[in-house]
Enzyme design. Structure first.
Site, short mmCIF file in Angstrom:
data_model
loop_
_atom_site.label_atom_id
_atom_site.label_comp_id
_atom_site.label_asym_id
_atom_site.label_seq_id
_atom_site.Cartn_x
_atom_site.Cartn_y
_atom_site.Cartn_z
N GLY A 46 0.75 -1.06 0.06
CA GLY A 46 0.00 0.00 -0.03
C GLY A 46 0.81 1.26 -0.14
CD GLN A 51 3.42 5.71 2.57
OE1 GLN A 51 2.43 5.13 2.08
NE2 GLN A 51 4.47 5.16 3.01
CB CYS A 89 5.62 1.98 7.28
SG CYS A 89 5.06 3.58 6.41
CG LEU A 90 6.72 0.99 1.19
CD1 LEU A 90 5.93 1.23 -0.03
CD2 LEU A 90 7.66 -0.22 0.91
CG HIS A 131 -0.14 0.98 7.18
ND1 HIS A 131 0.79 0.51 8.02
CD2 HIS A 131 0.42 2.04 6.34
CE1 HIS A 131 1.99 1.34 7.67
NE2 HIS A 131 1.68 1.99 6.77
CD GLU A 132 -0.94 2.33 2.65
OE1 GLU A 132 -0.49 3.68 2.61
OE2 GLU A 132 -0.32 1.41 3.13
CG HIS A 135 0.62 6.60 5.52
ND1 HIS A 135 1.79 7.44 6.06
CD2 HIS A 135 0.67 5.44 5.22
CE1 HIS A 135 2.40 6.22 6.21
NE2 HIS A 135 2.02 4.97 5.47
ZN ZN Z 1 2.91 3.55 5.67
#
Ligand code: ZN
Length: 163
Positions: A46, A51, A89-90, A131-132, A135
C-alpha cells in the site's frame, strides 16, 4: 508513468492531515498511475499520497497481486474484531512493529471514475486499509504499535538481513 520518491519518517509531510479531492483531474489520474508503479517498484502492499509528498486524501492498496484498490477520500465505515500482527511501512524502512487493528473493515471511497464504492477486507487487507487511511491523517504505524521489534527480534523473525 514515473517512479516517485517515497518520503521517509522525519519528513514533516508525513505528519500533515491531507485535504479531500474535490475533482478528479488528469493530474490525479497521473498520480494514481505513478503511485502504483512506485508501489510495485518498492514491493509494498500500500501507498498513500503523503508518502510521495502529495497532501491529498488518496491511497492505493494491493495485497493480492493484480487486485488494486484506488481509494480517493476513503473512510472506514465498519470495523469488526481484532488482530495483532506485524506491520511495516515503506516510509520507515527496516522497522517493524506489532499493531492492534480490527480483523475486518469496510471502507467507502471514490474510484478514478468518480464512483463511490465499498470494499471489505479481512486480515492483511484490513490492516492495509487501516494503515494507508491513517497516513491521510498524519498517523504512522509506529504511533499504533503496541511493540516495536528490536533488531534481535527482526533477525529472529526474518533471518539474517543482507547488506
Ligand atoms: Zn505506511
Amino acid at each position: 508513468m514515473a517512479l516517485l520518491n517515497i518520503v521517509k519518517e522525519g519528513d514533516g509531510v508525513l505528519r500533515k492531515v491531507c485535504r479531500p479531492v474535490t475533482e478528479i483531474t488528469p493530474r490525479i489520474l497521473r498520480l494514481l498511475d505513478d503511485m502504483l508503479e512506485t508501489l510495485h517498484h518498492a514491493d509494498g502492499v500500500g501507498l498513500a499520497a503523503p508518502q510521495v509528498g502529495v497532501l491529498r486524501r488518496i491511497c492505493i492498496v494491493e495485497v493480492e497481486e493484480g487486485v488494486v484498490y484506488e481509494l480517493i477520500n476513503p473512510e472506514i465505515i465498519a470495523r469488526e474484531g481484532e488482530q495483532k500482527e506485524i506491520e511495516g511501512c515503506l516510509s520507515i524502512p527496516e522497522k517493524w512493529g506489532i499493531t492492534d487493528r480490527p480483523e475486518k473493515v469496510t471502507v467507502r471511497a471514490m474510484n478514478r471514475r468518480g464512483e463511490i464504492y465499498e470494499a471489505t477486507g479481512e486480515g492483511l487487507l484490513a490492516r492495509a486499509f487501516c494503515h494507508e487511511l491513517d497516513h491521510l491523517d498524519g498517523i504512522l504505524f509506529r504511533d499504533r504499535a503496541v511493540h516495536m521489534l528490536t533488531d534481535e527480534e527482526v533477525e529472529e523473525r526474518f533471518g539474517k538481513r543482507q547488506g
